[in-house]
Design an enzyme around this catalytic site. Structure first.
Site, PDB file in Angstrom:
ATOM      1  N   GLU A  18     101.639  34.365  73.310  1.00 33.30           N
ATOM      2  CA  GLU A  18     101.810  35.712  72.793  1.00 33.30           C
ATOM      3  C   GLU A  18     100.493  36.474  72.859  1.00 33.30           C
ATOM      4  O   GLU A  18      99.471  35.952  73.311  1.00 33.30           O
ATOM      5  CB  GLU A  18     102.350  35.690  71.361  1.00 33.30           C
ATOM      6  CG  GLU A  18     101.455  34.987  70.364  1.00 33.30           C
ATOM      7  CD  GLU A  18     102.062  34.919  68.966  1.00 33.30           C
ATOM      8  OE1 GLU A  18     103.269  35.158  68.809  1.00 33.30           O
ATOM      9  OE2 GLU A  18     101.303  34.620  68.010  1.00 33.30           O
ATOM     10  N   ASP A  71      95.809  41.273  64.311  1.00 28.84           N
ATOM     11  CA  ASP A  71      96.211  41.832  65.606  1.00 28.84           C
ATOM     12  C   ASP A  71      95.361  43.043  65.980  1.00 28.84           C
ATOM     13  O   ASP A  71      95.892  44.129  66.267  1.00 28.84           O
ATOM     14  CB  ASP A  71      97.695  42.226  65.585  1.00 28.84           C
ATOM     15  CG  ASP A  71      98.592  41.081  65.160  1.00 28.84           C
ATOM     16  OD1 ASP A  71      98.289  39.930  65.508  1.00 28.84           O
ATOM     17  OD2 ASP A  71      99.591  41.334  64.465  1.00 28.84           O
TER      18      ASP A  71
END
Length: 346
Positions: free
Chosen positions: A216, A34
């Site tokens: 997402e 991430d």
């Protein structure tokens, strides 16, 4: 004093003090997932979760992380005491704001909500105030009816501020629940305004087909007067994880109207050598002449979350849309970001 710790996984071919300056680097640049990198002035600020806390590092060189410092540790109890995921840091109005997901417990990861921190001044290593949980549910008046949310980012557009995140249609008692993208106007960087709007659902053939359909990791990308949201789809733990794109139809379109956005994909995905391309961020090269995509990949084709961070330049098509090209395999030399060698030489 904030705790410090050394960054891991620096590019292997970056020079020591006695070496000549290398002009290339290879992926992956370090371990992690991430990846959120933002350029502020001449510095690249990298923000990540670690040991149930959030840390940042600052460097003038994209391909090298400097020593990082914790700016926040999860409290011992409360809604955000566990499962700290995917923080992002944004500089807005003289303060740094960190958007993150956390929950009271997990697994199962059914308690995740979005929270925000604010720096006390313009120093990225300053103290941070916990501004609390954002109400990402359908009832703005009652936070007790809040709904699962992760991966929040913010978009500045024509003087307005918008939050974009991944969430559920309704609160569920299982984390095997499809995820959608929502958008909502913000009253200020730590308060949502009005009601959330469903922006994207996993419906296309290239964003479905696995055990759990996900939208997402939304990230805003702007080019001239065009606005894009690049997001992750399919399953984060599988090699099929990939990137889709929403494009605002024109500069005057209402971003809160789902009909204002055009969906395209996949726009960036893995190949025989690179697996599970996901959760991207974007920065300019040190001299501002190049665009770079920062992303994570899976280390193997087996299901799981063992990942590393990579970066590569991208270009633009004649119609103004991004061309991310092919994910470059590990170990293949890439020219260092434009202007980086000169910084190191000086």
């Amino acid at each position: 004093m904030l705790a410090t710790f050394a960054a891991y996984g620096k590019s292997e071919n970056l020079p020591s003090e006695t070496d000549s300056v290398e002009t290339s680097f290879t992926n992956p640049v370090w371990d992690g997932a991430d990846p959120w990198m933002v350029k502020q002035g001449n510095d690249y600020v990298y923000c990540f979760s670690n040991n149930n806390g959030i840390a940042v590092s600052s460097s003038k060189i994209m391909t090298q992380r400097n020593e990082a410092e914790y700016i926040w540790k999860a409290p011992a109890s409360g809604w955000n005491s566990n499962c700290v995921w995917a923080p992002e840091i944004h500089f807005i109005g003289g303060h740094w704001y960190v958007y993150y997901a956390a929950g009271v417990s997990g697994p199962p990861f059914i308690h995740q909500r979005a929270g925000v921190l604010r720096s006390v001044n313009d120093n990225v290593y300053s103290d941070y105030k916990d501004m609390g949980m954002l109400n990402t549910g359908d009832n703005p008046e009652d936070v007790s009816e809040n709904i699962w949310a992760i991966d929040m980012t913010v978009m500045k557009l024509k003087g307005n501020l918008y939050a974009i995140w991944s969430g559920w249609l309704e609160q569920m008692d299982t984390d095997a629940t499809s995820q959608h993208l929502f958008i909502q106007e913000m009253e200020n960087p730590y308060t949502l305004k009005g009601k959330r709007v469903l922006l994207s659902s996993p419906e296309e053939s290239w964003e479905t087909g696995g055990p759990l359909n996900l939208n997402e990791g939304p990230q805003v990308l702007k080019h001239d007067d065009q606005v894009f949201i690049i997001y992750s789809c399919r399953e984060s733990w599988l090699k099929e994880y990939r990137q889709g794109m929403l494009q605002l139809k024109d500069s005057d379109a209402d971003p809160l109207d789902p009909e204002s956005w055009i969906k395209t994909g996949p726009v960036f995905e893995g190949n025989d050598s690179v697996h599970g391309v996901g959760h991207v961020s974007f920065v300019k090269s040190p001299d501002g002449t190049e665009d770079w995509i920062i992303y994570h990949t899976k280390k193997t084709t087996e299901p799981g979350w063992d990942r590393d961070v990579r970066m590569q330049p991208f270009t633009w098509n004649a119609d103004g849309t991004p061309d991310f090209g092919d994910a470059v395999k590990a170990g293949k030399p890439l020219k260092r970001p434009s202007g980086e060698v000169e910084i190191e030489q000086n």
